[in-house]
Design a protein around this motif. Structure first.
Motif, mmCIF file in Angstrom:
data_model
loop_
_atom_site.group_PDB
_atom_site.id
_atom_site.type_symbol
_atom_site.label_atom_id
_atom_site.label_comp_id
_atom_site.label_asym_id
_atom_site.label_seq_id
_atom_site.Cartn_x
_atom_site.Cartn_y
_atom_site.Cartn_z
ATOM 1 N N PHE A 28 54.550 63.115 12.058
ATOM 2 C CA PHE A 28 55.496 63.045 13.295
ATOM 3 C C PHE A 28 56.933 63.267 12.528
ATOM 4 C CE2 PHE A 28 52.704 59.489 15.176
ATOM 5 C CZ PHE A 28 51.949 60.164 15.700
ATOM 6 N N LEU A 29 57.242 62.853 11.147
ATOM 7 C CA LEU A 29 58.252 63.355 10.765
ATOM 8 C C LEU A 29 58.439 64.788 10.590
ATOM 9 C CD1 LEU A 29 60.800 61.484 9.471
ATOM 10 C CD2 LEU A 29 59.421 61.800 7.250
ATOM 11 N N LEU A 30 57.315 65.297 9.979
ATOM 12 C CA LEU A 30 57.556 66.999 9.859
ATOM 13 C C LEU A 30 57.718 67.647 11.249
ATOM 14 C CD1 LEU A 30 54.479 67.238 7.238
ATOM 15 C CD2 LEU A 30 57.004 67.632 7.001
ATOM 16 N N LEU A 31 57.092 66.971 12.188
ATOM 17 C CA LEU A 31 57.231 67.667 13.629
ATOM 18 C C LEU A 31 58.683 67.554 14.196
ATOM 19 C CD1 LEU A 31 53.888 66.866 15.175
ATOM 20 C CD2 LEU A 31 54.627 69.155 14.071
ATOM 21 N N GLY A 32 59.559 66.427 13.354
ATOM 22 C CA GLY A 32 60.938 66.198 13.863
ATOM 23 C C GLY A 32 60.816 65.300 14.979
ATOM 24 N N GLU A 33 59.775 64.589 15.237
ATOM 25 C CA GLU A 33 59.914 63.542 16.309
ATOM 26 C C GLU A 33 60.811 62.086 16.186
ATOM 27 O OE1 GLU A 33 58.158 63.488 19.475
ATOM 28 O OE2 GLU A 33 58.293 65.730 18.925
ATOM 29 N N PHE A 34 60.898 62.164 14.885
ATOM 30 C CA PHE A 34 61.868 60.903 14.469
ATOM 31 C C PHE A 34 62.478 61.374 13.115
ATOM 32 C CE2 PHE A 34 58.173 59.008 16.713
ATOM 33 C CZ PHE A 34 58.693 58.661 17.940
ATOM 34 N N ASP A 35 63.693 60.460 12.874
ATOM 35 C CA ASP A 35 64.286 60.718 11.807
ATOM 36 C C ASP A 35 64.274 60.014 10.357
ATOM 37 O OD1 ASP A 35 65.790 62.487 13.362
ATOM 38 O OD2 ASP A 35 67.297 60.968 14.159
ATOM 39 N N SER A 36 63.586 58.938 10.620
ATOM 40 C CA SER A 36 63.293 58.073 9.350
ATOM 41 C C SER A 36 61.909 57.823 9.248
ATOM 42 C CB SER A 36 64.191 57.053 9.063
ATOM 43 O OG SER A 36 64.089 56.272 10.273
ATOM 44 N N LEU A 37 61.766 57.550 7.860
ATOM 45 C CA LEU A 37 60.422 57.084 7.511
ATOM 46 C C LEU A 37 59.879 55.762 7.973
ATOM 47 C CD1 LEU A 37 57.882 57.879 5.557
ATOM 48 C CD2 LEU A 37 58.730 56.943 3.935
ATOM 49 N N ASP A 38 60.830 54.587 8.137
ATOM 50 C CA ASP A 38 60.521 53.489 8.758
ATOM 51 C C ASP A 38 60.037 53.465 10.167
ATOM 52 O OD1 ASP A 38 63.266 53.952 9.036
ATOM 53 O OD2 ASP A 38 63.566 51.954 9.253
ATOM 54 N N VAL A 39 60.895 54.369 10.844
ATOM 55 C CA VAL A 39 60.701 54.473 12.342
ATOM 56 C C VAL A 39 59.384 55.264 12.428
ATOM 57 C CG1 VAL A 39 61.333 55.751 14.401
ATOM 58 C CG2 VAL A 39 63.135 54.732 12.910
ATOM 59 N N VAL A 40 59.195 56.175 11.865
ATOM 60 C CA VAL A 40 57.667 56.684 11.853
ATOM 61 C C VAL A 40 56.662 56.049 11.654
ATOM 62 C CG1 VAL A 40 58.657 59.274 11.879
ATOM 63 C CG2 VAL A 40 57.589 58.031 9.711
ATOM 64 N N ILE A 41 56.643 55.001 10.585
ATOM 65 C CA ILE A 41 55.650 54.165 10.046
ATOM 66 C C ILE A 41 55.425 53.156 11.210
ATOM 67 C CG2 ILE A 41 54.944 52.476 8.530
ATOM 68 C CD1 ILE A 41 54.429 55.204 7.304
ATOM 69 N N TYR A 42 56.609 52.697 11.834
ATOM 70 C CA TYR A 42 56.323 51.665 12.911
ATOM 71 C C TYR A 42 55.805 52.269 14.211
ATOM 72 C CZ TYR A 42 58.065 48.984 16.842
ATOM 73 O OH TYR A 42 57.894 48.133 18.017
ATOM 74 N N HIS A 43 56.112 53.387 14.448
ATOM 75 C CA HIS A 43 55.704 54.224 15.605
ATOM 76 C C HIS A 43 54.103 54.445 15.312
ATOM 77 C CE1 HIS A 43 55.556 56.690 19.117
ATOM 78 N NE2 HIS A 43 54.892 57.505 18.425
ATOM 79 N N SER A 44 53.796 55.047 14.290
ATOM 80 C CA SER A 44 52.504 55.209 13.915
ATOM 81 C C SER A 44 51.497 54.007 13.944
ATOM 82 C CB SER A 44 52.425 55.950 12.461
ATOM 83 O OG SER A 44 51.181 56.242 12.428
ATOM 84 N N ALA A 45 52.108 52.859 13.322
ATOM 85 C CA ALA A 45 51.384 51.591 13.419
ATOM 86 C C ALA A 45 51.084 51.116 14.895
ATOM 87 C CB ALA A 45 52.092 50.718 12.452
ATOM 88 N N VAL A 46 52.046 51.208 15.640
ATOM 89 C CA VAL A 46 51.869 50.780 17.092
ATOM 90 C C VAL A 46 50.763 51.656 17.764
ATOM 91 C CG1 VAL A 46 53.115 50.642 19.288
ATOM 92 C CG2 VAL A 46 54.221 49.944 17.333
ATOM 93 N N GLY B 59 43.188 51.779 3.272
ATOM 94 C CA GLY B 59 42.712 53.232 3.646
ATOM 95 C C GLY B 59 43.302 53.282 5.153
ATOM 96 N N ASN B 60 43.023 52.265 5.829
ATOM 97 C CA ASN B 60 43.831 52.339 7.525
ATOM 98 C C ASN B 60 45.278 52.565 7.154
ATOM 99 O OD1 ASN B 60 41.118 52.075 8.743
ATOM 100 N ND2 ASN B 60 41.551 49.832 8.849
ATOM 101 N N PHE B 61 46.010 51.882 6.332
ATOM 102 C CA PHE B 61 47.283 52.144 6.142
ATOM 103 C C PHE B 61 47.711 53.509 5.546
ATOM 104 C CE2 PHE B 61 51.429 51.877 3.768
ATOM 105 C CZ PHE B 61 52.299 51.312 4.974
ATOM 106 N N LEU B 62 46.623 54.150 5.064
ATOM 107 C CA LEU B 62 46.936 55.396 4.459
ATOM 108 C C LEU B 62 46.808 56.367 5.644
ATOM 109 C CD1 LEU B 62 47.320 57.482 2.145
ATOM 110 C CD2 LEU B 62 44.837 57.494 1.761
ATOM 111 N N GLN B 63 46.104 56.120 6.373
ATOM 112 C CA GLN B 63 45.676 57.076 7.598
ATOM 113 C C GLN B 63 47.124 56.746 8.538
ATOM 114 O OE1 GLN B 63 42.310 57.297 9.976
ATOM 115 N NE2 GLN B 63 41.027 56.694 8.075
ATOM 116 N N LEU B 64 47.473 55.508 8.838
ATOM 117 C CA LEU B 64 48.695 55.755 9.654
ATOM 118 C C LEU B 64 49.994 56.237 8.982
ATOM 119 C CD1 LEU B 64 50.825 53.033 9.462
ATOM 120 C CD2 LEU B 64 48.781 51.688 10.053
ATOM 121 N N THR B 65 49.971 56.145 7.655
ATOM 122 C CA THR B 65 51.215 56.800 7.096
ATOM 123 C C THR B 65 50.897 58.337 7.222
ATOM 124 O OG1 THR B 65 51.209 54.855 5.505
ATOM 125 C CG2 THR B 65 52.406 56.890 4.698
#
Length: 88
Positions: free
Chosen positions: A16-34, A4-10
């Motif tokens: 963030f990806l939809l807003l165009g803040e970052f370019d790839s899924l792995d980067v947004v997942i990392y940034h979101s997890a941090v 559930g927590n992983f789903l939320q951070l995803t």
């Protein structure tokens, strides 16, 4: 609870990806997890327009991690009560 927590951070990462803040899924997942784990490395910074989303995600993460701990404690207490009741 972890799923559930992983789903939320995803979901935060996808935002963030939809807003165009970052370019790839792995980067947004990392940034979101941090952000979600309230680590705040600062190695990736969002634009000024959306930077308030980082602290909001951190608050959400802290609350959800606290809620996860509370749920686990409630289950543990219930199990201990069951074990002691069975002994009587």
């Amino acid at each position: 609870l972890m799923l559930g927590n992983f789903l939320q951070l995803t979901l935060w990462g996808l935002l963030f990806l939809l807003l165009g803040e970052f370019d790839s899924l792995d980067v947004v997942i990392y940034h979101s997890a941090v952000n979600f784990a309230t680590l705040g490395y600062g190695d990736m910074v969002m634009s000024a327009q959306w930077r308030l989303l980082g602290p909001l995600e951190a608050i959400n993460g802290a609350l959800m991690i606290g809620l996860s701990c509370a749920c686990m404690l409630a289950v543990l207490q219930h199990q201990l009560k069951q074990q002691f009741a069975d002994r009587l």
